[in-house]
Design an enzyme around this catalytic site. Sequence first.
Site, PDB file in Angstrom:
ATOM      1  N   MET A 125       3.555  -8.958   0.576  1.00 36.89           N
ATOM      2  CA  MET A 125       4.225  -7.755   1.076  1.00 36.89           C
ATOM      3  C   MET A 125       4.682  -7.993   2.517  1.00 36.89           C
ATOM      4  O   MET A 125       4.896  -7.053   3.284  1.00 36.89           O
ATOM      5  CB  MET A 125       3.293  -6.546   0.994  1.00 36.89           C
ATOM      6  CG  MET A 125       2.899  -6.244  -0.462  1.00 36.89           C
ATOM      7  SD  MET A 125       2.468  -4.537  -0.771  1.00 36.89           S
ATOM      8  CE  MET A 125       1.083  -4.346   0.320  1.00 36.89           C
ATOM      9  N   HIS A 131       0.413 -13.960   7.563  1.00 39.14           N
ATOM     10  CA  HIS A 131      -0.571 -14.513   8.501  1.00 39.14           C
ATOM     11  C   HIS A 131      -1.094 -15.827   7.930  1.00 39.14           C
ATOM     12  O   HIS A 131      -0.592 -16.299   6.886  1.00 39.14           O
ATOM     13  CB  HIS A 131      -1.696 -13.501   8.759  1.00 39.14           C
ATOM     14  CG  HIS A 131      -2.287 -12.928   7.488  1.00 39.14           C
ATOM     15  ND1 HIS A 131      -2.930 -13.696   6.561  1.00 39.14           N
ATOM     16  CD2 HIS A 131      -2.294 -11.661   6.987  1.00 39.14           C
ATOM     17  CE1 HIS A 131      -3.352 -12.939   5.560  1.00 39.14           C
ATOM     18  NE2 HIS A 131      -2.956 -11.696   5.775  1.00 39.14           N
ATOM     19  N   HIS A 172      -1.682 -16.121   4.164  1.00 41.23           N
ATOM     20  CA  HIS A 172      -0.477 -16.394   3.367  1.00 41.23           C
ATOM     21  C   HIS A 172      -0.032 -17.849   3.570  1.00 41.23           C
ATOM     22  O   HIS A 172       0.411 -18.502   2.633  1.00 41.23           O
ATOM     23  CB  HIS A 172       0.673 -15.473   3.795  1.00 41.23           C
ATOM     24  CG  HIS A 172       0.396 -14.013   3.602  1.00 41.23           C
ATOM     25  ND1 HIS A 172       0.218 -13.142   4.644  1.00 41.23           N
ATOM     26  CD2 HIS A 172       0.274 -13.283   2.475  1.00 41.23           C
ATOM     27  CE1 HIS A 172       0.003 -11.929   4.176  1.00 41.23           C
ATOM     28  NE2 HIS A 172       0.021 -11.972   2.866  1.00 41.23           N
ATOM     29  N   ASP A 225      -8.374 -10.548  -1.913  1.00 45.60           N
ATOM     30  CA  ASP A 225      -8.180  -9.419  -2.827  1.00 45.60           C
ATOM     31  C   ASP A 225      -8.860  -9.770  -4.150  1.00 45.60           C
ATOM     32  O   ASP A 225      -8.199 -10.024  -5.170  1.00 45.60           O
ATOM     33  CB  ASP A 225      -6.687  -9.159  -3.030  1.00 45.60           C
ATOM     34  CG  ASP A 225      -6.021  -8.739  -1.733  1.00 45.60           C
ATOM     35  OD1 ASP A 225      -6.459  -7.748  -1.143  1.00 45.60           O
ATOM     36  OD2 ASP A 225      -5.088  -9.433  -1.289  1.00 45.60           O
ATOM     37  N   GLN A 265      -8.038  -7.705  -7.268  1.00 42.64           N
ATOM     38  CA  GLN A 265      -6.640  -7.952  -7.664  1.00 42.64           C
ATOM     39  C   GLN A 265      -6.531  -9.265  -8.448  1.00 42.64           C
ATOM     40  O   GLN A 265      -5.848  -9.348  -9.466  1.00 42.64           O
ATOM     41  CB  GLN A 265      -5.758  -8.001  -6.412  1.00 42.64           C
ATOM     42  CG  GLN A 265      -4.359  -8.512  -6.645  1.00 42.64           C
ATOM     43  CD  GLN A 265      -3.455  -8.330  -5.435  1.00 42.64           C
ATOM     44  OE1 GLN A 265      -2.994  -7.243  -5.187  1.00 42.64           O
ATOM     45  NE2 GLN A 265      -3.190  -9.386  -4.692  1.00 42.64           N
ATOM     46  N   SER A 301      -6.014 -10.115   7.441  1.00 42.94           N
ATOM     47  CA  SER A 301      -5.384  -9.066   6.641  1.00 42.94           C
ATOM     48  C   SER A 301      -4.193  -8.552   7.440  1.00 42.94           C
ATOM     49  O   SER A 301      -4.259  -8.461   8.670  1.00 42.94           O
ATOM     50  CB  SER A 301      -6.377  -7.919   6.426  1.00 42.94           C
ATOM     51  OG  SER A 301      -5.679  -6.738   6.063  1.00 42.94           O
TER      52      SER A 301
END
Length: 283
Positions: A30, A34, A37, A151, A154, A186
Amino acid sequence: MKVCTKINEIRAILTQARTSGKSIGLVPTMGALHAGHASLIAASSARDDITVVSIFVNPTQFAPNEDLAKYPRTFEADKQLASAHGAQIIFYPDVAELYPDGEPTWVEVTGDITKVLCGKSRPIHFRGVTTVVSKLFNIIKPTRAYFGQKDAQQVQVLKKMVRDLMFDLELIVLPIIRESDGLALSSRNIYLSTSERAAALVLSTSLQLAQSAFSQGERNPEKILTLVLNNIATEKLATVDYVEIWQLPDLTCCTNPMQASNLLAVAVYFGKTRLIDNIILEA
Ligand code: PAF
């Protein structure tokens, strides 16, 4: 670095790549990228011929009272980070591109796996995640898709979706990336004030306490939960949403004594910011 905003455009590029035998890695995000990712993007670019990073703040996974409007949007910096870690394409659609007019068709993983933990406090969240990730999988048709263990729920929900809907791809899960003091990275950490940022360290210290107890032989889940709750209670800026232990892979009830592969997951508010963290307890 190619930025595609349209489905037809990215499909044309990727169809050509697939025809010439190239593998495609997808890192769905999204934005507000950081180092967490970055680790996913780097893993994809080490393994896949083409790495696509999708950047889309997905409205259907936010409830009306949540932070959709203020979710950080940092496209230029994201582009730099993605490129620096080896991505070749950014897929950056707008809402109308992924959700054309009308009531959406939902992809929903049912059962306790989406009802416990974050599914309890955010009842529509996972339906939004599985719907948008299905769209991305259908558009990009990745060979591999990369997600972070941060996550944890998820990841389990998406693994089940991939299994149940027979998506032809490999789902890769990479470890949580932490700041040097233990705070899990996060995109929401930027909401924290200095004192909330300091208070939030109680998450990782609590998980470590639990891991030490588990390593020393404690197998009673109630005792481990009490240890964690008592530690979080020492931090007055922290308000617990949940502290729970579930058995992996499908988030079934944990037994007493606990078996291997238990997920200890926490969600805690610091001011208005809700942070999650987790650990897989290992002997
Ligand atoms: O983990 C996230 O950032 C999002 O939930 C995802 C997987 C990109 C879907 O919007």
